[in-house]
Scaffold this active site. Sequence first.
Site, mmCIF file in Angstrom:
data_model
loop_
_atom_site.group_PDB
_atom_site.id
_atom_site.type_symbol
_atom_site.label_atom_id
_atom_site.label_comp_id
_atom_site.label_asym_id
_atom_site.label_seq_id
_atom_site.Cartn_x
_atom_site.Cartn_y
_atom_site.Cartn_z
ATOM 1 N N THR A 11 0.822 -1.231 0.000
ATOM 2 C CA THR A 11 0.000 0.000 0.000
ATOM 3 C C THR A 11 0.848 1.270 0.000
ATOM 4 O O THR A 11 0.324 2.359 -0.206
ATOM 5 C CB THR A 11 -0.914 0.039 1.248
ATOM 6 O OG1 THR A 11 -0.077 -0.055 2.411
ATOM 7 C CG2 THR A 11 -1.909 -1.118 1.241
ATOM 8 N N GLY A 12 2.139 1.152 0.199
ATOM 9 C CA GLY A 12 3.009 2.344 0.222
ATOM 10 C C GLY A 12 3.307 2.840 -1.187
ATOM 11 O O GLY A 12 2.974 2.176 -2.170
ATOM 12 N N VAL A 14 6.135 3.058 -2.823
ATOM 13 C CA VAL A 14 7.010 2.137 -3.572
ATOM 14 C C VAL A 14 6.282 0.821 -3.839
ATOM 15 O O VAL A 14 6.386 0.248 -4.927
ATOM 16 C CB VAL A 14 8.345 1.912 -2.814
ATOM 17 C CG1 VAL A 14 9.190 0.852 -3.513
ATOM 18 C CG2 VAL A 14 9.120 3.219 -2.706
ATOM 19 N N SER A 40 -4.420 -2.810 6.608
ATOM 20 C CA SER A 40 -4.794 -2.858 5.179
ATOM 21 C C SER A 40 -5.290 -4.227 4.747
ATOM 22 O O SER A 40 -5.843 -4.378 3.653
ATOM 23 C CB SER A 40 -3.585 -2.468 4.314
ATOM 24 O OG SER A 40 -3.118 -1.206 4.715
ATOM 25 N N CYS A 132 17.937 5.618 -2.926
ATOM 26 C CA CYS A 132 17.589 6.258 -4.193
ATOM 27 C C CYS A 132 18.644 7.244 -4.664
ATOM 28 O O CYS A 132 19.037 7.240 -5.841
ATOM 29 C CB CYS A 132 16.237 6.958 -4.084
ATOM 30 S SG CYS A 132 16.031 7.862 -2.564
ATOM 31 N N SER A 162 8.821 12.549 -2.241
ATOM 32 C CA SER A 162 8.468 11.119 -2.262
ATOM 33 C C SER A 162 9.471 10.278 -1.481
ATOM 34 O O SER A 162 9.141 9.224 -0.948
ATOM 35 C CB SER A 162 8.401 10.612 -3.703
ATOM 36 O OG SER A 162 9.659 10.831 -4.353
ATOM 37 N N GLY A 163 10.713 10.763 -1.355
ATOM 38 C CA GLY A 163 11.716 10.016 -0.578
ATOM 39 C C GLY A 163 11.296 9.845 0.865
ATOM 40 O O GLY A 163 11.760 8.942 1.555
ATOM 41 N N HIS A 246 14.443 13.169 -7.776
ATOM 42 C CA HIS A 246 15.621 13.802 -7.162
ATOM 43 C C HIS A 246 16.480 14.449 -8.240
ATOM 44 O O HIS A 246 16.509 13.971 -9.387
ATOM 45 C CB HIS A 246 16.482 12.761 -6.473
ATOM 46 C CG HIS A 246 15.919 12.188 -5.206
ATOM 47 N ND1 HIS A 246 14.838 12.722 -4.513
ATOM 48 C CD2 HIS A 246 16.310 11.093 -4.497
ATOM 49 C CE1 HIS A 246 14.594 11.996 -3.446
ATOM 50 N NE2 HIS A 246 15.470 11.001 -3.405
HETATM 51 C C1 2RA Z 1 14.932 10.044 1.042
HETATM 52 N N1 2RA Z 1 16.567 8.513 0.134
HETATM 53 O O1 2RA Z 1 14.847 10.546 -0.070
HETATM 54 C C2 2RA Z 1 15.687 8.753 1.254
HETATM 55 C C3 2RA Z 1 14.795 7.593 1.529
HETATM 56 N N2 2RA Z 1 14.027 7.233 0.429
HETATM 57 O O2 2RA Z 1 14.442 10.534 2.038
#
Ligand code: 2RA
Length: 338
Positions: A11-12, A14, A40, A132, A162-163, A246
């Site tokens: 459900t997240g 990712v 969930s 990421c 989103s991170g 990013h």
């Molecule tokens: C962030 N890389 O962007 C880390 C975790 N996904 O916060």
Amino acid sequence: NGPKIAIVGVTGAVGQEFLTVLKERNFPYSDIKLLASARSAGKTQEFDGSTYIIEELTEDSFKGIDIALFSAGGSISKKLGPVAAAAGSIVVDNSSAFRMTEGVPLIIPEVNPQDMAHIKIGKGAIIANPNCSTIIALMAVTPLHRVATVKRMIVSTYQAASGAGAAAMEELRQQTRDVLDGKPAEPKIFPVQYAFNLFSHNSGMDVELGYNEEEMKLVKETRKIWSNSSVKITATCIRVPVMRAHAESINLEFENDISEEQALEALSKFPGVSIINDRKNNRFPTPLDATTQDNVFVGRVRRDISRDDKKGLDLFVCGDQIKKGAALNAVQIAELLL
Ligand code: 2RA
């Protein structure tokens, strides 16, 4: 017929992207099990023309599962990753739980597939998906490293909401509305206002060293992925008001000479990289170019004019944090097992 797969944390953000990528790439699974917390469990999930019931994640969830894609946070991975491996599953873990564990391969399929060549379906194992910002940086830098051997890397990241998960993306949306409506922004997830602002990444700060966990992940993971403990790396990781891609500014010092032309040639041949490097029209990668895209976008490739030799380059990279930064990379690891 194909492997039986399980999605842990479906459900997240990712988890949902795992499903998108599996479908997009026509991954040849024979069966799929969707796992999430008790909260969930019981909900339905449409996927690939079928309706699935999300099941509660337990220690018994992995019987008969060949590949388990995990993205449910480090504590769930720490607790149930080894249980899944013991049940015979190959765990592809998106958390940081096992990335630096001796004997656990840390894999970017375009960079170091050889590090997981010994792992075969049928015998349980854990494979770690890198962070990421590490994946995005190394997709751009590895082709150059192979030409002229990177000696030192200086990375400044501009990291998307989103991170920090779906809730962080919602915080950015809501604060932006509030500020535009003249209301005060109410920080919940982040220490300061996010909308129309940026701030130092708030992962664990090493007070002694003055680096946060995100920055140290870049340092440590790069050295493990490249099997090169001597490459010098420093990083400054910043959270910026962007939704899901990013951006990273990277300065490189090489052992050997490398020209802009050689760099662009190497980048153009590297799978998973697209180049946007149009100086005449001042057109270079933006997070919106990378959003939802598989590839990492590289531009601003230029000789480092602060040096008086040909051993320095600067570049700018954008990559989708949820896709190549997480879900796509993990599914590509699973494809290497087929
Ligand atoms: C962030 N890389 O962007 C880390 C975790 N996904 O916060």
